[in-house]
Write a protein that holds these residues in place. Structure first.
Motif, PDB file in Angstrom:
ATOM      1  N   ASP A   1      88.640  72.169  32.639  1.00 13.89           N
ATOM      2  CA  ASP A   1      90.137  71.642  32.447  1.00 13.89           C
ATOM      3  C   ASP A   1      90.838  71.955  31.535  1.00 13.89           C
ATOM      4  N   TYR A   2      90.134  72.066  30.190  1.00 15.07           N
ATOM      5  CA  TYR A   2      90.941  72.260  29.041  1.00 15.07           C
ATOM      6  C   TYR A   2      91.456  73.483  28.696  1.00 15.07           C
ATOM      7  N   VAL A   3      90.953  74.660  29.327  1.00 17.81           N
ATOM      8  CA  VAL A   3      91.285  75.972  29.148  1.00 17.81           C
ATOM      9  C   VAL A   3      92.963  76.405  29.632  1.00 17.81           C
ATOM     10  N   ASN A   4      93.439  77.412  29.146  1.00 13.10           N
ATOM     11  CA  ASN A   4      94.518  77.881  29.747  1.00 13.10           C
ATOM     12  C   ASN A   4      94.277  79.082  30.621  1.00 13.10           C
ATOM     13  N   PRO A   5      94.357  78.992  31.802  1.00 17.53           N
ATOM     14  CA  PRO A   5      93.849  80.002  32.845  1.00 17.53           C
ATOM     15  C   PRO A   5      94.746  81.535  32.432  1.00 17.53           C
ATOM     16  N   ASN A   6      96.060  81.195  32.050  1.00 15.54           N
ATOM     17  CA  ASN A   6      96.836  82.300  31.606  1.00 15.54           C
ATOM     18  C   ASN A   6      96.899  82.618  30.518  1.00 15.54           C
TER      19      ASN A   6
ATOM     20  N   PRO B   1      88.577  64.611  15.503  1.00 17.39           N
ATOM     21  CA  PRO B   1      87.109  63.859  15.749  1.00 17.39           C
ATOM     22  C   PRO B   1      86.278  64.591  16.873  1.00 17.39           C
ATOM     23  N   ASN B   2      86.778  65.483  17.688  1.00 17.98           N
ATOM     24  CA  ASN B   2      86.118  65.913  18.997  1.00 17.98           C
ATOM     25  C   ASN B   2      84.780  66.161  18.849  1.00 17.98           C
ATOM     26  N   ILE B   3      83.963  67.214  17.819  1.00 14.47           N
ATOM     27  CA  ILE B   3      82.825  67.427  17.660  1.00 14.47           C
ATOM     28  C   ILE B   3      81.868  66.387  17.317  1.00 14.47           C
ATOM     29  N   TYR B   4      82.501  65.493  16.680  1.00 11.38           N
ATOM     30  CA  TYR B   4      81.621  64.454  16.054  1.00 11.38           C
ATOM     31  C   TYR B   4      81.298  63.235  17.086  1.00 11.38           C
ATOM     32  N   ARG B   5      82.191  63.209  18.395  1.00 19.97           N
ATOM     33  CA  ARG B   5      81.938  62.568  19.377  1.00 19.97           C
ATOM     34  C   ARG B   5      80.594  62.542  20.139  1.00 19.97           C
TER      35      ARG B   5
ATOM     36  N   LEU C   1      92.638  69.852  23.653  1.00 16.74           N
ATOM     37  CA  LEU C   1      91.338  70.367  23.178  1.00 16.74           C
ATOM     38  C   LEU C   1      90.158  69.537  24.085  1.00 16.74           C
ATOM     39  N   PRO C   2      89.095  70.065  24.519  1.00 14.50           N
ATOM     40  CA  PRO C   2      87.967  69.339  25.043  1.00 14.50           C
ATOM     41  C   PRO C   2      87.590  68.295  24.108  1.00 14.50           C
ATOM     42  N   TYR C   3      87.133  67.273  24.880  1.00 11.11           N
ATOM     43  CA  TYR C   3      86.802  65.936  24.382  1.00 11.11           C
ATOM     44  C   TYR C   3      85.705  65.757  23.262  1.00 11.11           C
ATOM     45  N   TYR C   4      84.761  66.856  23.499  1.00  8.42           N
ATOM     46  CA  TYR C   4      83.491  66.740  22.561  1.00  8.42           C
ATOM     47  C   TYR C   4      83.496  68.251  21.954  1.00  8.42           C
ATOM     48  N   GLY C   5      84.596  68.897  21.929  1.00 16.45           N
ATOM     49  CA  GLY C   5      84.400  70.072  21.189  1.00 16.45           C
ATOM     50  C   GLY C   5      86.014  70.667  20.757  1.00 16.45           C
TER      51      GLY C   5
ATOM     52  N   LEU D   1      72.805  79.653  31.286  1.00 11.72           N
ATOM     53  CA  LEU D   1      73.659  78.446  31.406  1.00 11.72           C
ATOM     54  C   LEU D   1      74.657  78.408  30.196  1.00 11.72           C
ATOM     55  N   LYS D   2      75.926  77.892  30.477  1.00  7.18           N
ATOM     56  CA  LYS D   2      77.116  77.768  29.426  1.00  7.18           C
ATOM     57  C   LYS D   2      77.222  76.252  29.318  1.00  7.18           C
ATOM     58  N   PRO D   3      77.295  75.767  28.158  1.00  9.66           N
ATOM     59  CA  PRO D   3      77.519  74.333  28.030  1.00  9.66           C
ATOM     60  C   PRO D   3      78.982  74.002  28.189  1.00  9.66           C
ATOM     61  N   SER D   4      79.553  72.666  28.657  1.00  7.76           N
ATOM     62  CA  SER D   4      80.872  72.186  28.584  1.00  7.76           C
ATOM     63  C   SER D   4      81.102  71.456  27.690  1.00  7.76           C
ATOM     64  N   GLU D   5      82.188  71.725  27.023  1.00  8.65           N
ATOM     65  CA  GLU D   5      82.760  70.839  25.783  1.00  8.65           C
ATOM     66  C   GLU D   5      83.427  69.566  26.264  1.00  8.65           C
ATOM     67  N   GLU D   6      83.778  69.838  27.574  1.00 11.76           N
ATOM     68  CA  GLU D   6      84.502  68.520  28.006  1.00 11.76           C
ATOM     69  C   GLU D   6      83.494  67.261  28.439  1.00 11.76           C
ATOM     70  N   GLU D   7      82.300  67.657  28.528  1.00 12.87           N
ATOM     71  CA  GLU D   7      81.373  66.561  28.955  1.00 12.87           C
ATOM     72  C   GLU D   7      80.344  66.313  28.039  1.00 12.87           C
ATOM     73  N   LEU D   8      79.793  65.289  27.952  1.00 13.27           N
ATOM     74  CA  LEU D   8      78.901  64.696  26.911  1.00 13.27           C
ATOM     75  C   LEU D   8      77.664  65.365  26.856  1.00 13.27           C
ATOM     76  N   SER D   9      77.001  65.917  28.227  1.00 13.76           N
ATOM     77  CA  SER D   9      75.648  66.604  27.926  1.00 13.76           C
ATOM     78  C   SER D   9      75.626  67.359  29.225  1.00 13.76           C
TER      79      SER D   9
END
Length: 614
Positions: free
Chosen positions: A53-58, A317-321, A596-600, A97-105
């Motif tokens: 969701d957080y990326v700009n596809p364009n 604060p994103n990464i520290y969440r 920005l993604p919630y966790y990154g 696999l690739k991690p998602s920065e918008e999800e907790l794990s």
């Protein structure tokens, strides 16, 4: 005041998720092919999702990102633990696999189009995408994955720890690889396997341009080949490395890559001195800076490019969440003088955090009081409920204050409190077998003065440590700082050749096998492990296993809090400082996503060049 290993947080993509099954056919019978896995909660995105969701596809492709790096590098080999690998060499390689920065794990398929596992998680099966190819056009095969796994386990002590319970990797279909585990219900094992960097077996087993066979067990400065979005465009050994976006990258349209990998080139320039690196940023030759000095953050950014908006400062604060933090001075228990917990506690009394925070950090930090600071895994108050039950199982092996006293660091900040703390430090030293003779703290039996050397790799950290050194000298300890280059520092840490160093441990919301590498007895004697303190404690080992094999989230949190209490009560480290924001500054030459993604922070993958947008 520097967060000593804060740069590791941007590399922290190692806390997400995965799978299992015993053979390719059996995987489909017992489970189902999935697009990814979440180890906390459920996956946000369904099968066939278009993008994060957080990326700009364009986002436009093109332009250059210029970054700085500390120290030097001497190898481009991504699997070798020896030497200093070039920063972001992972840009050249893909993972399963690739991690998602918008999800907790959570992680989603990259090289793998699907994953499957049985209910008891006794194995994990990955199905490779048919279109996945290396830069030379050859397909990524199960043989490449197996080769990468076996070599990673052989060449990296840390990965050897992670993969201890992965007993074999085998081809179970034309595009299927199954990893079999020797224990069940360990949810993190498939996740760790999914983060494996996959290298081309055929390339490493071929002859190099010098006419000699390549050797993956040795360092190399030959531009390595992978299946990732970038290739190595140029290398100046120890000085610069430039990555160039591949026009023929097989995965550019895979959903997890949409809006990603936008810079045409990414160049790292290495600096031995952080002040020189900062001047390079101020002059505009570096585009992005993660500031590790809070005092510089407050006082050092008053210059024209900041004032007129060409450089933007952000506190995020994103990464520290998504992580629990322990940053600390780490005494090396392998050295006899640090084996007494009374002595280690005395060192804590000599550390005046409050004064340091006020004079060097302008009061921006708080003292760390947990090995999982900033997360729900952190202990507080006195143990109760399930946490207390777990601790009672190891009651005879832990300090009694675990049950009666909440952990608290000594508090100073003014001359009177510091004097009281130093008196308490002297008292504890006496209980540990030392005494003041004249102005020297000596071993009561041998008469030898206590010497302590702080090992660091950055001159910028010296002013953070110097007040601590001066406090130790006030109670007769011969303390000093040894600053070495990055390569020597890495080698000394790997061989545990130090008295005290500084370390940051970052734990994901789903703690697991890495805890054994951080605190486990088996890791204490394995060179290259993250158990720098040299902890060998059966109670800690028991609690680590309870964290890893927790049957549900409530059990996992209770076990982690119990582990936290036991680690704190043994005074294995002298906690430092914490602030739940990342300090970043960047020129208007680069652009970040609006959200920005919630966790990154999505950097650098989801950012792009301002010049490419014109």
């Amino acid at each position: 005041m520097a967060l000593a290993s804060a740069k590791s947080l941007l590399l922290l993509g190692m806390a997400v998720s995965l799978l299992a099954s015993s053979t390719g056919a059996k995987a489909q019978e017992e489970g189902q092919w999935r697009v990814g896995i979440a180890t906390v909660g459920e996956l946000k995105h369904p099968k066939g999702f278009e993008r994060f969701d957080y990326v700009n596809p364009n986002a436009p492709k093109g332009g250059t990102l210029r970054r700085s790096a500390d120290g030097t590098f001497d190898t481009l080999n991504p699997l070798l633990a020896k030497g200093e690998a070039a920063r972001d060499i992972s840009l050249v390689f893909d993972t399963l696999l690739k991690p998602s920065e918008e999800e907790l794990s959570a992680s989603y398929g990259l090289l793998a189009e699907g994953i499957s596992y049985p209910e008891d998680i006794s194995s994990a099966t990955f199905r490779l995408r048919a279109e996945a190819k290396f830069a030379d056009g050859k397909p990524v095969t199960p043989e490449d994955v197996i080769f990468s796994f076996e070599k990673a386990k052989d060449l990296s002590p840390q990965l050897a720890t992670y993969y201890t319970h992965v007993v074999k990797a085998e081809k179970t279909g034309d595009r299927d690889i199954t990893f079999t585990f020797d224990e069940k219900n360990n949810r993190e094992l498939p996740q760790i396997v999914g983060q494996l960097i996959v290298v081309p077996k055929h390339w490493w087993q071929a002859t190099g341009p010098d006419g000699k066979p390549r050797d993956i067990s040795r360092g190399t400065l030959e531009p390595v080949m992978g299946s990732g979005p970038y290739k190595i465009a140029s290398v100046v050994p120890g000085s610069t490395v430039t990555y160039e976006l591949r026009d023929d990258y097989w995965g550019k349209d895979v959903n997890v890559n949409v809006g990603m990998n936008n810079f045409k080139t990414i160049t790292y320039t290495y600096f031995a001195d952080q002040d020189v690196a900062f001047q390079a940023f101020k002059s505009g030759t570096i585009d992005f800076r993660q500031e590790q000095s809070s005092s510089k953050w407050v006082t050092g950014y008053d210059f024209p490019a900041v004032n007129d908006g060409r450089i933007k400062k952000e506190e995020l604060p994103n990464i520290y969440r998504s992580v629990g933090i322990m940053q600390a001075f780490v005494p090396n228990e392998r050295r006899e003088k640090f084996q007494n917990p009374k002595l280690r506690r005395a060192l804590n009394y000599a550390f005046d955090f409050e004064d340091l925070n006020k004079t060097l950090a302008y009061g921006q930090f708080q003292r760390i009081n947990s090995f999982f600071m900033g997360s729900e895994l952190a202990s507080s108050g006195l143990p109760q409920g399930r946490e207390l039950e777990i601790l009672n199982e190891v009651k005879d092996q832990v300090p009694p204050e675990v049950f009666t006293t909440e952990y608290r660091n000594p508090v100073a900040g003014d001359p009177a409190k510091q004097r009281d703390n130093l008196r308490e430090a002297v008292r504890l030293m006496k209980e540990a077998g030392y005494e003041l003779r004249g102005n020297q703290m000596v071993n009561a039996k041998t008469g030898k003065q206590l010497d302590i050397e702080f090992l660091i790799d950055s001159a910028g950290m010296e002013r953070t440590i110097m007040p601590f050194v001066q406090s130790l000298k006030k109670i007769g300890i011969n303390a000093n700082i040894r600053t070495v280059d990055a390569a020597q520092y890495t080698n000394r840490l790997r061989s545990f050749d130090f008295d005290i160093t500084v370390k940051l441990w970052a734990t994901s919301p789903n703690p697991g096998n890495e805890q054994a590498d951080y605190w486990g007895s088996a890791a204490a004697d394995r060179q290259g492990s993250n158990n720098l303190a040299g902890i060998k404690n059966p109670a800690v080992d028991t609690l680590v296993k309870k964290v890893i094999f927790a049957k549900d989230r409530d059990e996992q949190v209770a076990a982690a809090r119990a582990l936290d209490r036991v680690l704190l009560a043994n005074d294995y480290v002298i906690p430092q400082f914490y602030r739940g924001e990342l300090f970043i500054a960047y020129w208007n030459t680069i652009v970040r996503p609006t959200e920005l993604p919630y966790y990154g922070i999505g950097f650098p993958e989801a950012w792009w060049s301002a010049s490419a947008a014109k």
